[in-house]
Every structure is written in structure tokens, then in C-alpha cells.
Scaffold this motif. Structure first.
Motif, PDB file in Angstrom:
ATOM      1  N   SER A 125       0.990  -0.952   0.251  1.00 35.85           N
ATOM      2  CA  SER A 125      -0.267   0.478   0.607  1.00 35.85           C
ATOM      3  C   SER A 125       0.735   1.518  -0.618  1.00 35.85           C
ATOM      4  CB  SER A 125      -0.561  -0.282   1.457  1.00 35.85           C
ATOM      5  OG  SER A 125       0.167  -0.139   2.554  1.00 35.85           O
ATOM      6  N   ASP A 126       2.179   1.221   0.010  1.00 29.88           N
ATOM      7  CA  ASP A 126       3.043   2.110   0.436  1.00 29.88           C
ATOM      8  C   ASP A 126       4.284   2.290  -0.758  1.00 29.88           C
ATOM      9  OD1 ASP A 126       6.101   3.876   1.611  1.00 29.88           O
ATOM     10  OD2 ASP A 126       4.113   4.792   2.495  1.00 29.88           O
ATOM     11  N   ALA A 127       4.088   2.964  -2.185  1.00 35.17           N
ATOM     12  CA  ALA A 127       5.073   2.709  -2.727  1.00 35.17           C
ATOM     13  C   ALA A 127       6.317   3.394  -2.576  1.00 35.17           C
ATOM     14  CB  ALA A 127       4.629   4.217  -3.888  1.00 35.17           C
ATOM     15  N   LYS A 128       7.131   3.757  -1.910  1.00 36.47           N
ATOM     16  CA  LYS A 128       8.354   4.173  -1.082  1.00 36.47           C
ATOM     17  C   LYS A 128       8.369   3.077  -0.405  1.00 36.47           C
ATOM     18  CE  LYS A 128      11.128   7.320   1.426  1.00 36.47           C
ATOM     19  NZ  LYS A 128      11.504   8.222   2.693  1.00 36.47           N
ATOM     20  N   LYS A 129       7.797   2.629   0.331  1.00 35.81           N
ATOM     21  CA  LYS A 129       8.566   1.471   1.132  1.00 35.81           C
ATOM     22  C   LYS A 129       8.309   0.084   0.276  1.00 35.81           C
ATOM     23  CE  LYS A 129       6.318  -1.640   5.011  1.00 35.81           C
ATOM     24  NZ  LYS A 129       4.780  -1.820   5.971  1.00 35.81           N
ATOM     25  N   VAL A 130       7.320  -0.117  -0.732  1.00 37.19           N
ATOM     26  CA  VAL A 130       7.425  -1.092  -1.700  1.00 37.19           C
ATOM     27  C   VAL A 130       8.996  -1.116  -2.315  1.00 37.19           C
ATOM     28  CG1 VAL A 130       6.786  -2.178  -4.063  1.00 37.19           C
ATOM     29  CG2 VAL A 130       5.178  -1.878  -2.040  1.00 37.19           C
ATOM     30  N   TYR A 131       8.972   0.030  -2.717  1.00 36.89           N
ATOM     31  CA  TYR A 131      10.700   0.024  -3.104  1.00 36.89           C
ATOM     32  C   TYR A 131      11.293  -0.121  -2.837  1.00 36.89           C
ATOM     33  CZ  TYR A 131      14.510   2.411  -4.960  1.00 36.89           C
ATOM     34  OH  TYR A 131      15.882   2.729  -5.680  1.00 36.89           O
ATOM     35  N   GLU A 132      11.647   0.214  -1.704  1.00 39.13           N
ATOM     36  CA  GLU A 132      12.493  -0.525  -0.076  1.00 39.13           C
ATOM     37  C   GLU A 132      12.578  -1.940   0.102  1.00 39.13           C
ATOM     38  OE1 GLU A 132      11.834   1.765   2.711  1.00 39.13           O
ATOM     39  OE2 GLU A 132      12.676   4.055   2.224  1.00 39.13           O
ATOM     40  N   VAL A 133      11.564  -2.566  -0.190  1.00 36.95           N
ATOM     41  CA  VAL A 133      11.200  -4.332  -0.100  1.00 36.95           C
ATOM     42  C   VAL A 133      11.923  -5.008  -1.210  1.00 36.95           C
ATOM     43  CG1 VAL A 133       9.978  -6.051  -0.076  1.00 36.95           C
ATOM     44  CG2 VAL A 133       9.262  -3.857   1.812  1.00 36.95           C
ATOM     45  N   ALA A 134      11.662  -4.261  -2.872  1.00 39.94           N
ATOM     46  CA  ALA A 134      12.534  -4.869  -3.946  1.00 39.94           C
ATOM     47  C   ALA A 134      13.867  -4.813  -3.289  1.00 39.94           C
ATOM     48  CB  ALA A 134      11.753  -4.297  -4.642  1.00 39.94           C
ATOM     49  N   GLN A 135      13.937  -3.662  -3.043  1.00 40.97           N
ATOM     50  CA  GLN A 135      15.754  -3.130  -3.382  1.00 40.97           C
ATOM     51  C   GLN A 135      16.147  -5.089  -2.274  1.00 40.97           C
ATOM     52  OE1 GLN A 135      16.529  -1.771  -5.639  1.00 40.97           O
ATOM     53  NE2 GLN A 135      17.855  -0.395  -5.299  1.00 40.97           N
TER      54      GLN A 135
END
Length: 228
Positions: A125-135
Motif C-alpha cells: 500500500s506504500d510506494a516507497k516501502k514497496v521499492y525499499e523492500v524490492a531492493q
């Protein structure tokens, strides 16, 4: 009194209730829009592509080379790497270390059509969090791989990016579905209202009931004046 329905009759009924049909259809579309916009949590997603190789490049001195002196990639290497990628997808999905970095996000791992390319998709649900987790996922995957198989490597071919727009819900699609659902409901209501209406309207209704033709009718002057 039984009513006969033909295509012409149905069209006539729908035209009589055209305002009702339009209002119900638009109202349903508006409800779908408001519900999707204000009550459905948006979901953002991003993905990264990783390459699985089951051979060690440090052994290039013993591997066959082409005439240009570069290391040759064998078909058998690609085939076995593709099989290994399928095993890795199961390994990563069940790895406690991988699960520990998800932080509430959803992870989907798929191998790209019998190749040694793997797609890691992260959603939340959070764009920034999704990116950080993908990293974090792309950083942890090679470590888990080497701890399990000891040889080969995993490289990131396409890193994840920060999602700018949510992947779901699809507002346009939901509004269209709401409009069509409202339209179908309005059509059913229009036909139902005509079925339960037992009043005699056209003169041929008398002929259908009594079998007697109508030669004249009394004009309702008060109604005619209101129409004017």
C-alpha cells in the motif's frame, strides 16, 4: 390480463422509462467511483529481474573459448540454469531470511518462460516501502542462493523502480462495471414496472380483454390541457 412482449413493445417500454434508466445507470457509476476512490486501498507494485547462473565464471580458464578468445555459453548451461531458476523460486518463497525483509509487503517470484531469468514482484500500500523492500529482496537473494548451492551466482539484470501510480484498483474499469450493472438493473426495473401495471392505456388493451373493437374514445380534456 396477460401482456404480450415483442421487440417493439420492449423498446417502447424502455423509452417510456428512459429517465429512470439514465439516472440509475449514472448513479451506479458514481457509487462505483466513490467506493473505489475513497474506500479501496490502492496497491503499488514494482518488480526486478534477476539472472541465475549455475556455473562459476572464475573457472573460465578451463572452459572452451571461441576464436575471439571469449568464454562460450553452452546450451546445456542455459538449460540447467533455467531448471535451477525454478528451484530457486521455491527456495526464496520459503526462506525465513527472505520473508523477514518483506515487512508486510507481498512477494511474487516467477521464472520467465523456461529461462534462467527470474522476476521478483513486490506489492503493497506504500510506494516507497514497496521499492525499499524490492531492493532488500534483490540483495538477499544472492546470499540465500550461495548459502544453499555454494556455486554459481545471481545477478540483477533490471533493478526495481519506485512506482508512480497504483497498479490497482482500476478506477475506469470499476466505473464501467458499475455503469453496466446500473443499466442492467434499470432495464429490469422498467420491465417489472410494466408487468405489474394493470391499468388500461392503449385502446387495443380493451380489444385484448373483451374481444370488442373500439370505435371511439372520450378525450380527457383536463389531461390534454396539462400537456399543453
Amino acid at each position: 390480463m396477460t401482456k404480450d412482449f415483442s421487440i417493439q413493445k420492449i423498446l417502447s417500454i424502455l423509452l417510456q422509462h428512459i429517465k429512470l434508466i439514465i439516472i440509475v445507470s449514472l448513479a451506479s457509476a458514481l457509487v462505483a467511483f466513490c467506493y473505489t476512490k475513497f474506500y479501496v486501498t490502492p496497491v503499488y507494485s514494482t518488480s526486478a529481474i534477476l539472472l541465475v547462473q549455475n556455473f562459476d565464471n572464475s573457472q573460465s580458464a578451463t572452459e572452451p573459448t571461441t576464436s575471439a578468445g571469449t568464454q562460450r555459453v553452452w546450451v546445456s548451461d542455459l538449460s540447467s540454469s533455467a531448471t535451477l531458476a525454478n528451484y530457486c523460486s521455491v527456495l526464496f518463497k520459503n526462506s525465513p531470511e527472505m520473508l523477514s525483509v518483506l515487512d508486510g509487503c507481498a512477494l511474487s517470484i516467477t521464472s520467465e518462460e523456461e529461462t534462467n531469468f527470474m522476476r521478483f514482484s513486490v506489492s503493497g500500500s506504500d510506494a516507497k516501502k514497496v521499492y525499499e523492500v524490492a531492493q532488500k529482496v534483490t540483495e538477499v537473494a544472492p546470499k540465500i542462493y550461495l548459502e544453499t548451492y555454494k556455486i554459481g551466482k545471481i545477478d540483477t539484470i533490471r533493478p526495481a523502480s519506485v512506482p508512480s501510480v497504483p497498479s490497482s484498483p482500476d478506477i475506469k474499469k470499476n466505473v464501467l462495471i458499475g455503469f453496466l450493472a446500473g443499466l442492467a438493473l434499470a432495464l429490469v426495473i422498467s420491465l417489472f414496472l410494466d408487468i405489474i401495471d394493470t391499468t388500461i392505456k392503449p385502446e387495443d388493451d380493451l380489444f385484448k380483454i373483451y374481444g370488442v373493437p373500439v370505435f371511439a374514445e372520450v378525450v380527457d380534456f383536463e389531461r390534454e390541457d396539462k400537456k399543453r
